[in-house]
Design a protein around this motif. Structure first.
Motif, PDB file in Angstrom:
ATOM      1  N   GLU A 182       0.576  -1.466  -0.261  1.00  0.00           N
ATOM      2  CA  GLU A 182      -0.326  -0.007  -0.033  1.00  0.00           C
ATOM      3  C   GLU A 182       0.878   1.048  -0.333  1.00  0.00           C
ATOM      4  O   GLU A 182       0.479   2.654  -0.388  1.00  0.00           O
ATOM      5  N   LEU A 183       1.789   0.961   0.867  1.00  0.00           N
ATOM      6  CA  LEU A 183       2.631   2.436   0.437  1.00  0.00           C
ATOM      7  C   LEU A 183       3.313   2.301  -0.774  1.00  0.00           C
ATOM      8  O   LEU A 183       3.390   3.469  -1.452  1.00  0.00           O
ATOM      9  N   ILE A 184       3.670   1.532  -1.160  1.00  0.00           N
ATOM     10  CA  ILE A 184       4.562   1.446  -2.451  1.00  0.00           C
ATOM     11  C   ILE A 184       2.970   2.288  -3.967  1.00  0.00           C
ATOM     12  O   ILE A 184       3.052   3.570  -5.102  1.00  0.00           O
ATOM     13  N   ARG A 185       1.613   1.861  -3.382  1.00  0.00           N
ATOM     14  CA  ARG A 185       0.957   2.312  -4.421  1.00  0.00           C
ATOM     15  C   ARG A 185       0.806   3.222  -3.871  1.00  0.00           C
ATOM     16  O   ARG A 185       0.193   4.127  -4.582  1.00  0.00           O
ATOM     17  N   GLY A 186       0.653   3.993  -2.681  1.00  0.00           N
ATOM     18  CA  GLY A 186       0.424   5.295  -2.622  1.00  0.00           C
ATOM     19  C   GLY A 186       0.998   6.200  -3.062  1.00  0.00           C
ATOM     20  O   GLY A 186       0.881   7.212  -3.322  1.00  0.00           O
ATOM     21  N   LEU A 187       2.201   5.692  -2.851  1.00  0.00           N
ATOM     22  CA  LEU A 187       3.220   7.693  -3.288  1.00  0.00           C
ATOM     23  C   LEU A 187       3.013   7.119  -4.852  1.00  0.00           C
ATOM     24  O   LEU A 187       3.133   6.639  -5.643  1.00  0.00           O
ATOM     25  N   PRO A 188       3.676   8.548  -5.267  1.00  0.00           N
ATOM     26  CA  PRO A 188       3.535   9.046  -6.711  1.00  0.00           C
ATOM     27  C   PRO A 188       5.065   8.357  -7.315  1.00  0.00           C
ATOM     28  O   PRO A 188       5.689   8.440  -6.387  1.00  0.00           O
ATOM     29  N   LEU A 189       3.637   7.848  -8.919  1.00  0.00           N
ATOM     30  CA  LEU A 189       6.014   7.618  -8.845  1.00  0.00           C
ATOM     31  C   LEU A 189       6.582   8.166  -9.580  1.00  0.00           C
ATOM     32  O   LEU A 189       7.822   7.954  -9.125  1.00  0.00           O
ATOM     33  N   LEU A 190       6.548   9.254 -10.007  1.00  0.00           N
ATOM     34  CA  LEU A 190       7.793  10.268  -9.968  1.00  0.00           C
ATOM     35  C   LEU A 190       7.952  10.768  -9.298  1.00  0.00           C
ATOM     36  O   LEU A 190       9.863  10.557  -8.951  1.00  0.00           O
ATOM     37  N   SER A 191       7.752  10.941  -7.372  1.00  0.00           N
ATOM     38  CA  SER A 191       8.763  11.206  -6.293  1.00  0.00           C
ATOM     39  C   SER A 191       9.827   9.477  -5.854  1.00  0.00           C
ATOM     40  O   SER A 191      10.916   9.928  -5.338  1.00  0.00           O
ATOM     41  N   LEU A 192       9.236   8.606  -6.534  1.00  0.00           N
ATOM     42  CA  LEU A 192      10.554   7.320  -6.250  1.00  0.00           C
ATOM     43  C   LEU A 192      11.221   7.405  -6.799  1.00  0.00           C
ATOM     44  O   LEU A 192      11.715   7.173  -6.597  1.00  0.00           O
ATOM     45  N   LEU A 193      10.739   8.120  -8.880  1.00  0.00           N
ATOM     46  CA  LEU A 193      12.191   7.962  -9.488  1.00  0.00           C
ATOM     47  C   LEU A 193      12.852   9.175  -9.115  1.00  0.00           C
ATOM     48  O   LEU A 193      13.862   9.101  -9.511  1.00  0.00           O
ATOM     49  N   LEU A 194      12.227  10.098  -8.102  1.00  0.00           N
ATOM     50  CA  LEU A 194      13.359  11.707  -7.779  1.00  0.00           C
ATOM     51  C   LEU A 194      13.973  10.564  -6.609  1.00  0.00           C
ATOM     52  O   LEU A 194      15.772  11.150  -7.133  1.00  0.00           O
ATOM     53  N   VAL A 195      13.596  10.106  -5.776  1.00  0.00           N
ATOM     54  CA  VAL A 195      14.396   9.857  -4.872  1.00  0.00           C
ATOM     55  C   VAL A 195      15.424   8.784  -5.573  1.00  0.00           C
ATOM     56  O   VAL A 195      16.526   8.834  -4.729  1.00  0.00           O
ATOM     57  N   ALA A 196      14.086   7.962  -5.879  1.00  0.00           N
ATOM     58  CA  ALA A 196      16.230   6.649  -6.436  1.00  0.00           C
ATOM     59  C   ALA A 196      16.899   7.363  -7.982  1.00  0.00           C
ATOM     60  O   ALA A 196      18.325   6.830  -7.435  1.00  0.00           O
ATOM     61  N   SER A 197      16.609   8.290  -8.032  1.00  0.00           N
ATOM     62  CA  SER A 197      18.017   8.957  -8.873  1.00  0.00           C
ATOM     63  C   SER A 197      18.329   9.908  -8.730  1.00  0.00           C
ATOM     64  O   SER A 197      20.120  10.513  -8.935  1.00  0.00           O
ATOM     65  N   LEU A 198      18.149  10.975  -7.605  1.00  0.00           N
ATOM     66  CA  LEU A 198      18.756  11.993  -6.691  1.00  0.00           C
ATOM     67  C   LEU A 198      19.400  11.580  -5.266  1.00  0.00           C
ATOM     68  O   LEU A 198      20.117  11.727  -4.872  1.00  0.00           O
ATOM     69  N   MET A 199      18.688  11.258  -4.716  1.00  0.00           N
ATOM     70  CA  MET A 199      18.364  11.239  -3.410  1.00  0.00           C
ATOM     71  C   MET A 199      19.276  10.133  -3.118  1.00  0.00           C
ATOM     72  O   MET A 199      20.347  10.493  -1.826  1.00  0.00           O
ATOM     73  N   LEU A 200      19.116   9.023  -3.403  1.00  0.00           N
ATOM     74  CA  LEU A 200      19.617   7.974  -3.336  1.00  0.00           C
ATOM     75  C   LEU A 200      20.884   7.531  -3.405  1.00  0.00           C
ATOM     76  O   LEU A 200      21.675   7.299  -2.776  1.00  0.00           O
ATOM     77  N   PRO A 201      21.538   7.767  -4.108  1.00  0.00           N
ATOM     78  CA  PRO A 201      23.329   8.038  -4.625  1.00  0.00           C
ATOM     79  C   PRO A 201      23.774   8.840  -3.875  1.00  0.00           C
ATOM     80  O   PRO A 201      25.258   8.845  -3.749  1.00  0.00           O
ATOM     81  N   ILE A 202      23.233   9.924  -2.653  1.00  0.00           N
ATOM     82  CA  ILE A 202      24.092  10.463  -1.665  1.00  0.00           C
ATOM     83  C   ILE A 202      24.073  10.191  -0.398  1.00  0.00           C
ATOM     84  O   ILE A 202      24.909  10.011  -0.227  1.00  0.00           O
ATOM     85  N   PHE A 203      23.682   9.463  -0.679  1.00  0.00           N
ATOM     86  CA  PHE A 203      23.434   7.991   0.740  1.00  0.00           C
ATOM     87  C   PHE A 203      24.092   7.019   0.317  1.00  0.00           C
ATOM     88  O   PHE A 203      24.594   6.616   1.704  1.00  0.00           O
ATOM     89  N   LEU A 204      24.377   6.670  -0.729  1.00  0.00           N
ATOM     90  CA  LEU A 204      25.173   5.322  -0.927  1.00  0.00           C
ATOM     91  C   LEU A 204      26.441   5.829  -0.596  1.00  0.00           C
ATOM     92  O   LEU A 204      27.013   6.817  -1.356  1.00  0.00           O
ATOM     93  N   PRO A 205      27.715   4.506  -1.012  1.00  0.00           N
ATOM     94  CA  PRO A 205      28.891   4.913  -1.094  1.00  0.00           C
ATOM     95  C   PRO A 205      29.044   5.674  -1.961  1.00  0.00           C
ATOM     96  O   PRO A 205      28.754   4.992  -3.575  1.00  0.00           O
ATOM     97  N   GLU A 206      30.404   6.005  -2.249  1.00  0.00           N
ATOM     98  CA  GLU A 206      30.960   6.066  -3.726  1.00  0.00           C
ATOM     99  C   GLU A 206      30.969   5.152  -4.593  1.00  0.00           C
ATOM    100  O   GLU A 206      31.195   5.611  -5.782  1.00  0.00           O
ATOM    101  N   TRP A 207      31.583   4.191  -4.104  1.00  0.00           N
ATOM    102  CA  TRP A 207      32.135   3.324  -5.415  1.00  0.00           C
ATOM    103  C   TRP A 207      30.762   2.745  -5.402  1.00  0.00           C
ATOM    104  O   TRP A 207      30.999   1.847  -6.313  1.00  0.00           O
ATOM    105  N   LEU A 208      29.609   2.882  -4.501  1.00  0.00           N
ATOM    106  CA  LEU A 208      28.451   2.057  -5.268  1.00  0.00           C
ATOM    107  C   LEU A 208      27.872   2.746  -6.080  1.00  0.00           C
ATOM    108  O   LEU A 208      27.298   2.560  -7.172  1.00  0.00           O
TER     109      LEU A 208
END
Length: 208
Positions: A182-208
């Motif tokens: 229900e969480l994934i269904r309720g969140l807009p796809l655009l926000s998920l793509l934004l987090v995956a492409s911009l926010m997630l790389p900030i929190f991951l190590p540089e080598w990954l």
């Protein structure tokens, strides 16, 4: 034969409203298709792929698409190495074509996909005799195919497990799976793509 033909036409001409809509759509098609064909084919610019060719044409400028086709297909991948992403596309499409055949579903299919994906990542990234190319230079059709294969290959089994977990008789598993779905269904796809492409790389190590 006439009865079958009448049954096919009944949804389109069975009532006055359906008949009027069908004739209206046919009229639009008759009026729109000739200029569309003229713009895309008859009056379009194809070769040679130069700006002058487009300037002289009154239709579509396919010359630009032809001239930039390599960049459209492969992004900013180094021009001298673009045979590698081209080969990646061939490998992925060949494996997909093999996998859709019922006869292809045998014990060797998993091994074929593992070997194929290792070869794909090697060709794209380089190393072991090939010039290294950073992932920031990847783009175009190969990346689309790679992401599609990984998304379906990983997402489909996870979706099945979540669906089974949602029907589980264990309250904890059922609750966790239901909340996640229900969480994934309720969140807009655009926000998920934004987090995956911009926010997630900030929190991951540089080598990954």
């Amino acid at each position: 034969m006439s009865t079958r033909f009448a049954a096919v036409l009944r949804p389109y001409f069975g009532t006055p409203l359906n008949a009027a809509l069908s004739f209206a759509f046919m009229a639009v098609a008759v009026l729109a298709l000739p200029p569309l064909i003229a713009w895309t084919v008859t009056d379009a610019a194809f070769l040679p792929a130069t700006p002058a060719t487009c300037a002289a044409a009154s239709g579509a400028c396919w010359s630009f698409v032809i001239a930039k086709s390599s960049q459209i297909l492969f992004g900013i991948y180094p021009p001298d190495e673009r045979w590698r992403p081209a080969l990646v596309c061939v490998v992925l499409l060949a494996m997909l074509g093999w996998s859709v055949r019922p006869a292809g579903w045998n014990k060797c299919l998993v091994a074929i996909w593992i070997a194929g994906m290792v070869a794909v990542l090697w060709l794209m990234g380089g190393g072991w005799g090939l010039a290294p190319v950073p992932s920031s230079a990847w783009g175009g059709l190969p990346v689309t195919l790679i992401l599609t294969v990984f998304a379906i290959g990983l997402g489909f089994p996870i979706a099945i497990l979540l669906a089974l977990g949602r029907r589980s008789e264990l309250p904890v598993i059922r609750t966790v799976c239901t909340l996640w779905i229900e969480l994934i269904r309720g969140l807009p796809l655009l926000s998920l793509l934004l987090v995956a492409s911009l926010m997630l790389p900030i929190f991951l190590p540089e080598w990954l």
